[in-house]
Design an enzyme around this catalytic site. Structure first.
Site, PDB file in Angstrom:
ATOM      1  N   GLY A  31     -13.976  24.593  42.306  1.00  0.00           N
ATOM      2  CA  GLY A  31     -14.351  24.572  40.903  1.00  0.00           C
ATOM      3  C   GLY A  31     -13.175  24.469  39.951  1.00  0.00           C
ATOM      4  O   GLY A  31     -13.362  24.205  38.764  1.00  0.00           O
ATOM      5  N   CYS A 240     -44.204   9.355  41.145  1.00  0.00           N
ATOM      6  CA  CYS A 240     -43.592   8.030  40.999  1.00  0.00           C
ATOM      7  C   CYS A 240     -44.678   6.959  41.053  1.00  0.00           C
ATOM      8  O   CYS A 240     -45.522   6.961  41.946  1.00  0.00           O
ATOM      9  CB  CYS A 240     -42.574   7.816  42.124  1.00  0.00           C
ATOM     10  SG  CYS A 240     -41.983   6.108  42.265  1.00  0.00           S
ATOM     11  N   CYS A 243     -43.990   4.760  44.542  1.00  0.00           N
ATOM     12  CA  CYS A 243     -44.108   5.307  45.892  1.00  0.00           C
ATOM     13  C   CYS A 243     -44.925   6.588  45.928  1.00  0.00           C
ATOM     14  O   CYS A 243     -45.214   7.106  46.999  1.00  0.00           O
ATOM     15  CB  CYS A 243     -42.725   5.548  46.505  1.00  0.00           C
ATOM     16  SG  CYS A 243     -41.867   6.989  45.864  1.00  0.00           S
ATOM     17  N   CYS A 265     -39.122   6.544  40.656  1.00  0.00           N
ATOM     18  CA  CYS A 265     -37.990   7.250  41.250  1.00  0.00           C
ATOM     19  C   CYS A 265     -36.672   6.724  40.684  1.00  0.00           C
ATOM     20  O   CYS A 265     -36.459   5.510  40.631  1.00  0.00           O
ATOM     21  CB  CYS A 265     -37.939   7.024  42.765  1.00  0.00           C
ATOM     22  SG  CYS A 265     -39.152   7.932  43.712  1.00  0.00           S
ATOM     23  N   CYS A 271     -36.997   5.689  47.142  1.00  0.00           N
ATOM     24  CA  CYS A 271     -38.263   5.057  46.774  1.00  0.00           C
ATOM     25  C   CYS A 271     -38.586   3.910  47.738  1.00  0.00           C
ATOM     26  O   CYS A 271     -39.698   3.811  48.254  1.00  0.00           O
ATOM     27  CB  CYS A 271     -38.165   4.543  45.343  1.00  0.00           C
ATOM     28  SG  CYS A 271     -39.752   4.149  44.576  1.00  0.00           S
TER      29      CYS A 271
END
Lengths: 280, 200
Positions: A31, A240, A243, A265, A271
């Protein structure tokens, strides 16, 4: 063949060593933003010069590279960077998340779970999570040293005071291993939970701002929040439209000028994979 | 006069060797407890080993002072590193970006740069030459990069090793990072790793 005028993976070896040393320190201090001597790349700032330098320092001839831009493999940025490494490093490329050993990404984490040994390279515009709250680098560096992150909580609190909820939806700040507050790059906060205890190594490169940072595998990544306003991800009313997937991040696509729209998506590989399975 | 053995034994394919070694070291430091075999990519003069020599040849250059402990006195190792990396050698531990420890029985962290609160990355990386990474007394590892716990059994090491690493961990985010080597193999002990006695 690699283009004859360039070293393997474009960067010279001295530059790679410098970036490699920065990456190793970044992994050792999860980090924390390590300064590095970012080079000019044959693409403009904002197109992923930081991510490209990290990828160039890491990639080898046996790697399989996937590049996504907002989840899509077929947008300009993704296509250019994939073609760049296919040319200067002669590596295999793929759009399949599962097959890739290195995934360079602009602003998304793939929907398919990542596995051990994969490296996810993020393109980062502004690496400093405190930058919009405190413009001076000398001050933000001191704040990180003192672990003084009150400003970020004030920002999130102001969201609540103004909107009734935390309105930050992308680049949502996270705490890494309980020590450094980190900018996850402008991924939607939907993706934040995927960073936590990920089996993949996550590397972040900011070219213009000259910073590299990292999250080792299985590291703790917590999105900042309040007890009475816990962190929540975006939800979508409908699946979606292509899909039928639910529980994934969707993009809004405008279909006409009479208000027609569909939600699909954002992860094109995910997808396509689902639609392929449905047809089979 | 530089001995001939200082000139030979470098990477055969420097770009690809360095990349492979770096990836192994990156994997080692991001997954402490796992051991990675580099293969015999360099043949440095004794007592420098294939793994330690490959790591220093991969990471060091004219911007990174290297410190050698007493094990290397009177050998061609200093010349080998100078010739193959261009790195300046330093007698002062505090100036070193990398230090190679050839006598791990006498390992000490005294004097090495541990970074500052503002720049914890300005700290030394110690490359430690051991006989084994898996055949010594078992250590239990936990921390970032490790799912649950991991085990490593490096030997020989100073009896104070656990105390040194505990004190090093307490400095976080400052601290030293260790790359342990044996033969052609490497394992990482970044400053984030917590150690205790016993296996997994």
């Amino acid at each position: 063949m690699t283009a004859p005028a360039y070293n393997f993976a474009y960067l010279d070896e001295q530059t790679k060593r410098m970036i490699r040393r920065a990456i190793l320190k970044a992994v050792a201090i999860p980090g924390y933003q390590v300064s590095f001597a970012s080079r000019e790349m044959p693409m403009p700032y904002g197109w992923g010069t930081g991510g490209v330098q990290v990828t160039a320092a890491v990639i080898g001839p046996d790697d399989v590279l996937k590049v996504i831009d907002q989840g899509a493999d077929d947008t300009t940025n993704a296509v250019s960077i994939r073609a760049f490494f296919a040319k200067v490093a002669d590596v295999a490329t793929t759009t399949r998340t599962e097959e890739a050993t290195i995934i360079q990404t602009r602003h998304r984490i793939p929907e398919a779970p990542l596995h051990e040994g994969q490296i996810l390279v993020y393109q980062v515009p502004i690496p400093e999570p405190l930058r919009f709250l405190e413009p001076r680098e000398t001050e933000t560096r001191t704040l990180h040293a003192l672990e003084e992150y009150g400003l970020v909580h004030v920002k999130l609190y102001e969201d609540i005071a103004r909107h009734g909820h935390i309105a930050t939806t992308y680049a949502y700040p996270v705490m890494v291993e309980g020590r450094y507050v980190m900018d996850p790059s402008p991924i939607p906060k939907f993706d934040n939970p995927k960073m936590d205890h990920s089996p993949a190594l996550q590397l972040f490169g900011a070219g213009r701002e000259k910073r590299i940072y990292a999250i080792p595998p299985y590291a703790q990544v917590v999105s900042l929040d309040f007890e009475d306003h816990p962190f929540e991800v975006q939800t979508f009313a409908d699946p979606c439209a292509l899909c039928g997937a639910t529980g994934v991040y969707l993009d809004e696509v405008i279909l006409d000028d009479r208000g027609g729209r569909m939600f699909v998506c954002s992860d094109t590989d995910y997808c396509e994979g689902r639609r392929g399975e449905a047809e089979a | 006069m530089i001995a001939a053995e200082a000139l030979a034994g470098g990477f055969e394919r420097s770009v690809f060797d360095a990349q492979a070694v770096f990836r192994a070291v990156l994997s080692a430091l991001s997954r402490p407890g796992q051991v990675f075999d580099l293969g015999e990519r360099v043949r440095p003069p004794a007592p420098l080993t294939a793994a330690a020599g490959a790591v220093i040849a991969t990471l060091a250059d004219d911007t990174t002072p290297v410190h050698l402990d007493a094990a290397f006195a009177g050998t061609a190792v200093a010349d080998w590193i100078a010739f193959h990396t261009g790195a300046p050698l330093t007698e002062t531990p505090g100036e070193a970006t990398f230090a190679i420890v050839g006598r791990p029985g006498g390992l000490t962290f005294d004097g090495f740069a541990t970074g500052t609160a503002e720049y914890p990355d300005r700290s030394a990386t110690l490359i430690v030459i051991l006989d084994t990474l898996t055949g010594g007394p078992a250590l239990r590892l936990s921390g970032p990069g490790i799912e649950g716990t991991a085990a490593l059994a490096p030997a020989p090491l100073t009896p104070d090793f656990m105390a040194l690493m505990t004190a090093n961990r307490a400095l976080f985010p400052r601290g030293l990072d260790l790359i342990l080597t044996a033969g052609t193999r490497v394992a990482g002990l970044p400053r984030t790793t917590r150690l205790s006695a016993g296996g997994v």
